[in-house]
Scaffold this motif. Structure first.
Motif, mmCIF file in Angstrom:
data_model
loop_
_atom_site.group_PDB
_atom_site.id
_atom_site.type_symbol
_atom_site.label_atom_id
_atom_site.label_comp_id
_atom_site.label_asym_id
_atom_site.label_seq_id
_atom_site.Cartn_x
_atom_site.Cartn_y
_atom_site.Cartn_z
ATOM 1 N N MET A 199 -58.488 -2.421 58.159
ATOM 2 C CA MET A 199 -59.328 -1.616 59.044
ATOM 3 C C MET A 199 -58.461 -0.695 59.890
ATOM 4 S SD MET A 199 -62.383 -0.991 59.708
ATOM 5 C CE MET A 199 -63.700 -0.790 60.848
ATOM 6 N N LYS A 200 -57.353 -1.227 60.395
ATOM 7 C CA LYS A 200 -56.453 -0.413 61.209
ATOM 8 C C LYS A 200 -55.883 0.740 60.382
ATOM 9 C CE LYS A 200 -55.356 -4.244 64.234
ATOM 10 N NZ LYS A 200 -54.419 -5.289 64.567
ATOM 11 N N LYS A 201 -55.483 0.454 59.153
ATOM 12 C CA LYS A 201 -54.951 1.493 58.271
ATOM 13 C C LYS A 201 -56.015 2.552 57.976
ATOM 14 C CE LYS A 201 -51.546 -1.347 55.841
ATOM 15 N NZ LYS A 201 -51.186 -1.970 54.565
ATOM 16 N N ALA A 202 -57.222 2.110 57.712
ATOM 17 C CA ALA A 202 -58.318 3.037 57.414
ATOM 18 C C ALA A 202 -58.590 3.938 58.620
ATOM 19 C CB ALA A 202 -59.576 2.269 57.020
ATOM 20 N N GLN A 203 -58.603 3.361 59.806
ATOM 21 C CA GLN A 203 -58.850 4.156 61.008
ATOM 22 C C GLN A 203 -57.729 5.166 61.238
ATOM 23 O OE1 GLN A 203 -59.433 0.900 63.776
ATOM 24 N NE2 GLN A 203 -61.660 1.146 63.702
ATOM 25 N N GLU A 204 -56.485 4.753 60.988
ATOM 26 C CA GLU A 204 -55.361 5.672 61.134
ATOM 27 C C GLU A 204 -55.479 6.833 60.149
ATOM 28 O OE1 GLU A 204 -51.933 3.177 60.630
ATOM 29 O OE2 GLU A 204 -52.135 2.268 62.624
ATOM 30 N N GLN A 205 -55.856 6.528 58.912
ATOM 31 C CA GLN A 205 -56.010 7.579 57.904
ATOM 32 C C GLN A 205 -57.134 8.546 58.290
ATOM 33 O OE1 GLN A 205 -56.499 5.816 54.029
ATOM 34 N NE2 GLN A 205 -54.475 4.873 54.049
ATOM 35 N N LEU A 206 -58.221 8.001 58.803
ATOM 36 C CA LEU A 206 -59.335 8.863 59.235
ATOM 37 C C LEU A 206 -58.933 9.754 60.403
ATOM 38 C CD1 LEU A 206 -62.538 6.653 58.992
ATOM 39 C CD2 LEU A 206 -62.002 8.716 57.716
ATOM 40 N N GLU A 207 -58.211 9.186 61.348
ATOM 41 C CA GLU A 207 -57.760 9.976 62.497
ATOM 42 C C GLU A 207 -56.825 11.094 62.049
ATOM 43 O OE1 GLU A 207 -56.172 7.542 65.694
ATOM 44 O OE2 GLU A 207 -57.902 6.204 65.575
ATOM 45 N N ALA A 208 -55.924 10.781 61.113
ATOM 46 C CA ALA A 208 -54.994 11.796 60.608
ATOM 47 C C ALA A 208 -55.753 12.920 59.902
ATOM 48 C CB ALA A 208 -53.973 11.160 59.666
ATOM 49 N N LEU A 209 -56.698 12.550 59.050
ATOM 50 C CA LEU A 209 -57.503 13.551 58.347
ATOM 51 C C LEU A 209 -58.298 14.397 59.334
ATOM 52 C CD1 LEU A 209 -58.576 14.762 55.688
ATOM 53 C CD2 LEU A 209 -60.357 12.988 55.731
ATOM 54 N N SER A 210 -58.865 13.755 60.326
ATOM 55 C CA SER A 210 -59.651 14.454 61.335
ATOM 56 C C SER A 210 -58.787 15.458 62.097
ATOM 57 C CB SER A 210 -60.264 13.446 62.297
ATOM 58 O OG SER A 210 -61.015 14.095 63.284
ATOM 59 N N LYS A 211 -57.571 15.055 62.450
ATOM 60 C CA LYS A 211 -56.676 15.963 63.174
ATOM 61 C C LYS A 211 -56.302 17.167 62.313
ATOM 62 C CE LYS A 211 -54.659 12.622 66.346
ATOM 63 N NZ LYS A 211 -53.459 11.852 66.711
ATOM 64 N N VAL A 212 -56.034 16.939 61.033
ATOM 65 C CA VAL A 212 -55.684 18.029 60.128
ATOM 66 C C VAL A 212 -56.847 19.012 60.008
ATOM 67 C CG1 VAL A 212 -55.221 18.587 57.698
ATOM 68 C CG2 VAL A 212 -53.948 16.757 58.819
ATOM 69 N N LYS A 213 -58.036 18.471 59.772
ATOM 70 C CA LYS A 213 -59.221 19.336 59.625
ATOM 71 C C LYS A 213 -59.497 20.102 60.918
ATOM 72 C CE LYS A 213 -60.496 18.134 55.414
ATOM 73 N NZ LYS A 213 -60.605 19.075 54.321
#
Length: 161
Positions: free
Chosen positions: A40-54
């Motif tokens: 879950m922590k990894k998934a949230q980190e990946q989502l945050e990274a994608l969100s920041k890029v977008k």
């Protein structure tokens, strides 16, 4: 006849109450379990990274657009073709924002699906091992009474946490 119907009504109520008592209920803090899962922590980190890029992409486009609008306004001349071009560019940026939101939502669904499946398997295993009929989420709105056994620790143990 009236006594007979009252007797059956009382008997039915007693049977209903004993049937409810026979059900094995428990609750678990699902949010606590999810927060303890490394996936879950990894998934949230990946989502945050994608969100920041977008978000960075959209902000960059918006700034460039704003610069074009200001340059057009400083020019002083009205140009219908330029205005139409600027309007179209603004609409494209808005569409890109909507596409970015959809991309993030799709990524979230992709990342969380295996986590949900793993959690559900653990809940099912704990329920089966303990002979439980229902496990309520302790944070859920449908929970009226927080009674029964707390199986949060059992679910975490099943997940190896």
């Amino acid at each position: 006849m009236k006594r007979l119907s009252v007797f059956f009504a009382a008997l039915l109520m007693m049977v209903s109450v004993s049937a409810v008592k026979a059900q094995k209920l428990a609750h678990a803090n699902i949010a606590e379990v999810l927060n303890a899962m490394p996936e879950m922590k990894k998934a949230q980190e990946q989502l945050e990274a994608l969100s920041k890029v977008k978000q960075a992409e959209i902000v960059k486009l918006q700034q460039a657009f704003q610069t074009k609008v200001e340059a057009y306004q400083k020019g002083g001349k009205q140009d219908a073709a330029k205005e139409a071009e600027l309007q179209k560019e603004g609409e494209n940026i808005q569409k890109m924002g909507q596409t970015a939101q959809k991309d993030i939502a799709d990524k979230q669904e992709t990342l969380f699906a295996p986590i949900d499946k793993k959690l559900q398997a653990a809940v099912d295993a704990v329920a089966k091992a303990k002979g439980l009929e229902y496990i309520f989420d302790a944070n859920g709105q449908a929970l009226v009474y927080k009674g029964g056994a707390d199986v949060t620790a059992d679910i975490k143990k099943q997940l190896g946490l």
